[in-house]
Structure formats: structure tokens, C-alpha cells
Design a protein around this motif. Structure first.
Motif, PDB file in Angstrom:
ATOM      1  N   LYS A  91      -1.155 -17.155   3.658  1.00 22.80           N
ATOM      2  CA  LYS A  91      -0.062 -15.354   2.567  1.00 22.80           C
ATOM      3  C   LYS A  91      -0.877 -14.411   3.619  1.00 22.80           C
ATOM      4  CE  LYS A  91       0.153 -13.541  -1.735  1.00 22.80           C
ATOM      5  NZ  LYS A  91      -0.044 -13.300  -2.985  1.00 22.80           N
TER       6      LYS A  91
ATOM      7  N   THR B 199       2.069 -11.543   4.886  1.00 25.63           N
ATOM      8  CA  THR B 199       2.231 -10.344   5.102  1.00 25.63           C
ATOM      9  C   THR B 199       2.608  -9.583   5.721  1.00 25.63           C
ATOM     10  OG1 THR B 199       0.904 -10.851   3.141  1.00 25.63           O
ATOM     11  CG2 THR B 199       0.913  -8.602   4.218  1.00 25.63           C
TER      12      THR B 199
ATOM     13  N   ASP C 255       4.553  -7.362   7.115  1.00 30.53           N
ATOM     14  CA  ASP C 255       4.113  -5.800   7.333  1.00 30.53           C
ATOM     15  C   ASP C 255       4.300  -5.031   9.131  1.00 30.53           C
ATOM     16  OD1 ASP C 255       3.510  -5.860   4.751  1.00 30.53           O
ATOM     17  OD2 ASP C 255       1.610  -4.922   4.540  1.00 30.53           O
TER      18      ASP C 255
ATOM     19  N   ALA D 235       7.201  -4.198   9.359  1.00 32.67           N
ATOM     20  CA  ALA D 235       8.391  -2.942   8.772  1.00 32.67           C
ATOM     21  C   ALA D 235       7.695  -1.620   9.313  1.00 32.67           C
ATOM     22  CB  ALA D 235       7.942  -3.452   7.034  1.00 32.67           C
ATOM     23  N   VAL D 236       6.651  -1.919  10.170  1.00 32.02           N
ATOM     24  CA  VAL D 236       6.724  -0.665  10.576  1.00 32.02           C
ATOM     25  C   VAL D 236       6.595  -0.363  11.891  1.00 32.02           C
ATOM     26  CG1 VAL D 236       4.465   0.108  11.614  1.00 32.02           C
ATOM     27  CG2 VAL D 236       3.561  -1.238   9.799  1.00 32.02           C
TER      28      VAL D 236
ATOM     29  N   SER E  95       0.465   7.759   8.611  1.00 31.62           N
ATOM     30  CA  SER E  95       1.033   7.274   7.880  1.00 31.62           C
ATOM     31  C   SER E  95       0.812   5.705   8.135  1.00 31.62           C
ATOM     32  CB  SER E  95       2.558   7.564   8.015  1.00 31.62           C
ATOM     33  OG  SER E  95       3.520   6.660   8.314  1.00 31.62           O
ATOM     34  N   VAL E  96       1.081   5.311   8.990  1.00 33.93           N
ATOM     35  CA  VAL E  96       0.752   3.418   8.587  1.00 33.93           C
ATOM     36  C   VAL E  96      -0.972   3.136   8.673  1.00 33.93           C
ATOM     37  CG1 VAL E  96       0.317   2.294  11.554  1.00 33.93           C
ATOM     38  CG2 VAL E  96       2.513   3.493  10.564  1.00 33.93           C
TER      39      VAL E  96
ATOM     40  N   PRO F 129      -2.840   3.705   7.042  1.00 32.33           N
ATOM     41  CA  PRO F 129      -3.844   3.211   5.365  1.00 32.33           C
ATOM     42  C   PRO F 129      -3.087   1.315   4.989  1.00 32.33           C
ATOM     43  CG  PRO F 129      -3.213   5.520   4.928  1.00 32.33           C
ATOM     44  CD  PRO F 129      -2.518   4.887   6.508  1.00 32.33           C
ATOM     45  N   ALA F 130      -2.606   0.901   6.287  1.00 29.56           N
ATOM     46  CA  ALA F 130      -1.442   0.036   6.441  1.00 29.56           C
ATOM     47  C   ALA F 130      -2.663  -1.260   6.821  1.00 29.56           C
ATOM     48  CB  ALA F 130      -0.768  -0.193   6.926  1.00 29.56           C
TER      49      ALA F 130
ATOM     50  N   ALA G  95      -6.156  -1.699   5.004  1.00 25.56           N
ATOM     51  CA  ALA G  95      -5.575  -2.308   4.053  1.00 25.56           C
ATOM     52  C   ALA G  95      -5.209  -3.873   4.705  1.00 25.56           C
ATOM     53  CB  ALA G  95      -4.395  -2.146   3.314  1.00 25.56           C
ATOM     54  N   HIS G  96      -4.983  -3.849   5.684  1.00 24.60           N
ATOM     55  CA  HIS G  96      -5.469  -5.372   6.572  1.00 24.60           C
ATOM     56  C   HIS G  96      -6.290  -5.320   6.926  1.00 24.60           C
ATOM     57  CE1 HIS G  96      -0.810  -4.502   7.635  1.00 24.60           C
ATOM     58  NE2 HIS G  96      -0.777  -4.989   6.846  1.00 24.60           N
TER      59      HIS G  96
ATOM     60  N   GLU H 215      -9.376  -4.599   5.843  1.00 26.10           N
ATOM     61  CA  GLU H 215     -10.166  -4.933   4.788  1.00 26.10           C
ATOM     62  C   GLU H 215      -9.831  -6.631   3.749  1.00 26.10           C
ATOM     63  OE1 GLU H 215     -10.744  -0.463   2.885  1.00 26.10           O
ATOM     64  OE2 GLU H 215      -9.442  -1.560   2.111  1.00 26.10           O
ATOM     65  N   HIS H 216      -8.846  -6.853   3.902  1.00 19.65           N
ATOM     66  CA  HIS H 216      -8.813  -8.283   3.922  1.00 19.65           C
ATOM     67  C   HIS H 216      -8.508  -9.144   4.381  1.00 19.65           C
ATOM     68  CE1 HIS H 216      -4.360 -10.436   1.471  1.00 19.65           C
ATOM     69  NE2 HIS H 216      -5.500 -11.113   1.456  1.00 19.65           N
TER      70      HIS H 216
ATOM     71  N   PHE I  22      -0.686   3.366   0.400  1.00 18.43           N
ATOM     72  CA  PHE I  22      -1.065   1.978   0.230  1.00 18.43           C
ATOM     73  C   PHE I  22      -2.076   2.355  -1.038  1.00 18.43           C
ATOM     74  CE2 PHE I  22      -1.156  -1.608   2.883  1.00 18.43           C
ATOM     75  CZ  PHE I  22       0.757  -0.843   4.193  1.00 18.43           C
TER      76      PHE I  22
ATOM     77  N   ILE J 121       6.415   2.096   3.708  1.00 19.17           N
ATOM     78  CA  ILE J 121       7.414   1.459   4.554  1.00 19.17           C
ATOM     79  C   ILE J 121       7.308   0.170   4.129  1.00 19.17           C
ATOM     80  CG2 ILE J 121       7.556   3.643   5.686  1.00 19.17           C
ATOM     81  CD1 ILE J 121       6.171   1.969   8.149  1.00 19.17           C
TER      82      ILE J 121
ATOM     83  N   SER K 194      -7.006  -5.505  -1.419  1.00 15.72           N
ATOM     84  CA  SER K 194      -7.584  -4.561  -1.766  1.00 15.72           C
ATOM     85  C   SER K 194      -7.100  -2.689  -2.813  1.00 15.72           C
ATOM     86  CB  SER K 194      -7.482  -3.424  -0.112  1.00 15.72           C
ATOM     87  OG  SER K 194      -6.781  -3.075   0.692  1.00 15.72           O
TER      88      SER K 194
END
Lengths: 179, 103
Positions: free
Chosen positions: A66, A70, A74, A77-78, A159-160, A162-163, A166-167, A169-170, B31, B53, B95
Motif C-alpha cells: 500500500k 501511495t 503522491d 501528483a507532485v 509546500s512539498v 511536509p509530504a 510524512a513519507h 515517517e511512514h 499534511f 496536492i 503520521s
């Protein structure tokens, strides 16, 4: 696979400092242009999306599968947003040493990954994702954002971030869960 | 006759003193759920607005409710069904965390 961090870190270093020859060139020493940054962003996202596609079909652990899916959605999308921005700014991405190296190493890792299966595949993929995202965040912070001249491009890079976090940390969470 | 009865029941329902339902707007941006802690009452609706986005979800930790995947720039609505405190996450980006407090 562990070379990923070294490669991106080396790329960041090259971008930040210039090669020996370029050190005498004030333009190169100033860092990448916006057009070069755009190409690096596109390459970095494309590489991780493509590797994510492989994991989405070949990973054994459903959570890693999964995660791979993602990464594909993701990072595409970026890149879609990046494509719209450069079109608006009338900037044509210029391939450079870093973007080419990212693509070449991505292809090499994809080939390596395709030779693995089961738990070996899952671990190799998720370790790569941890190192890759750490390295890309470092490059964004230390090289791309400081050198972006256009304010909209700089804002997009910010702005990118935080993505990417998050990736990371995941991926770290998934890696910690592997036996 | 039946219509009169329905209207009468509706009128009673409207004047029964039950708190009015409210719309609680939650932005999903960079996020994060903003606000990350949501105060609501049973019957309220939560409107999730994805300003990022990429896709996100807002999903109860016990899976009892789920916004489903919310595309970039789109909204989804969740109706609050039960009292209590419940944590929720984005299943695509775990997260991202929030808490729903229902009085």
C-alpha cells in the motif's frame, strides 16, 4: 541500496559547491538555476513513483504494498503540480548532472529490486525509501530551496516538504515493524 | 390526514430542544488536520477540505467511520454518529493524526 544516501548527498554537495572546474565559475558556484531545480524535482519524484509501482505489485507485506502505491500516486501528483508550475512560469526543465544521476541510480535500484522477492524485497524497498527520503529532504533544505530564485518555485518546494517528511515517517514506521 | 400527522411530528421534532446540527470545517493542509482536535455534537457534519496536492483520508482508528479518499482540492463529509473521543488518521499517511471529541 545504501548508496542512495551517498549519491543524493554527493549530488547535493556538487550542486552546493560546484566541481573543481566549476569552482572558478561564479555562475556554477551560485548553485542550480530554477530550470535545473525543476529537472531535479521531476527526476526525484519520477524515480520514487516508478519504484513505488514495483513495490505496489511485488511487495509481500500488504502495508508495504500500500505504501508503494501511495508513493506512486503522491509523487506523480507532485510532478503534475510541478509541471503546471513550470508551464505557468515558462521555465523549461534543464537536465543536469544531478537529475541524470537520480534517474540512472533509480533504474539501477529498480533492476536490483526486481531480483528480490518476499521479505528480502520488502526490506530492501523500505530501507531504500527511508534513505531516499532523508537524502531528498536534505537536498530540498540545503540546496533546492536556498537556490530557487522564483518565489513561486521556492514556495512549491516548501509546500512539498511536509509530504516528504510524512513519507519518511511512514517508511521508518514500516521498517521498524519488519522482523 | 396522514400529512397532518407527519407535519405535527415534524413540528414536535423541531421544537424538542435538541441542539441544532452544525457544520465543522476541517482543512487538510501541509499534511495536517487543521484543527487537529475537533469538538462536535452527535448529528453534526464534519466537512473535510483537502488543500494539499495529494489524496488524503480521515479515518477513525477503529474504522467506524471513514471519509474515503479525498482528492486534491476536493471535500468530503462525515456525519457524527456517537459520543466519545476518537482518534483518527490518514490511512495513506499514518503520521497525520487528529482527535474527534463528541459531546
Amino acid at each position: 541500496m545504501r548508496n542512495v544516501k551517498k549519491v543524493v548527498a554527493a549530488a547535493a554537495f556538487i550542486l552546493a559547491t560546484g566541481s573543481m572546474a566549476e569552482a572558478q565559475n561564479a555562475k556554477a558556484a551560485a548553485g542550480p538555476s530554477d530550470a535545473e531545480i525543476a529537472a531535479i524535482v521531476v527526476a526525484a519524484n519520477a524515480v520514487d513513483a516508478e519504484i513505488g509501482d514495483i513495490a505496489a505489485t511485488r511487495a509481500t507485506d500488504p502495508e508495504i504494498k500500500k505504501f508503494g502505491k501511495t508513493m506512486g500516486t503522491d509523487h506523480r501528483a507532485v510532478n503534475k503540480a510541478a509541471g503546471e508550475l513550470v508551464a505557468k512560469l515558462k521555465v523549461t526543465p534543464v537536465e543536469n548532472g544531478v537529475s541524470k544521476k537520480l534517474r540512472a541510480d533509480g533504474e539501477a535500484f529498480a533492476a536490483e529490486l526486481k531480483g528480490k522477492s518476499g521479505a528480502d524485497f520488502d526490506r530492501a524497498y523500505i530501507e531504500h525509501e527511508v534513505e531516499y527520503h532523508k537524502a531528498v529532504i536534505a537536498a530540498v533544505d540545503d540546496v533546492l530551496i536556498p537556490n530557487a530564485k522564483n518565489e513561486e518555485l521556492k514556495k512549491t518546494l516548501v509546500s512539498v516538504r511536509p509530504a516528504l517528511v510524512a513519507h519518511l515517517e511512514h517508511a521508518q514506521h514500516l521498517l521498524a515493524g519488519l522482523k | 390526514m396522514t400529512m397532518k400527522l407527519i407535519l405535527a411530528v415534524a413540528a414536535v421534532a423541531c421544537t424538542s430542544g435538541a441542539p441544532p446540527v452544525a457544520r465543522r470545517a476541517v482543512a487538510i493542509e501541509e499534511f495536517k488536520y487543521q484543527p487537529a482536535v475537533i469538538q462536535a455534537s452527535v448529528g453534526d457534519t464534519i466537512v473535510w477540505e483537502n488543500r494539499d496536492i495529494v489524496q488524503h483520508t480521515a479515518t477513525a482508528s477503529d474504522q467506524s467511520w471513514d471519509s474515503g479518499e479525498i482528492n486534491a482540492g476536493k471535500r468530503a463529509v462525515t456525519v457524527v454518529r456517537k459520543k466519545g473521543e476518537q482518534e483518527f488518521i490518514c490511512t495513506l499517511h499514518p503520521s497525520m493524526k487528529g482527535k474527534l471529541i463528541v459531546r
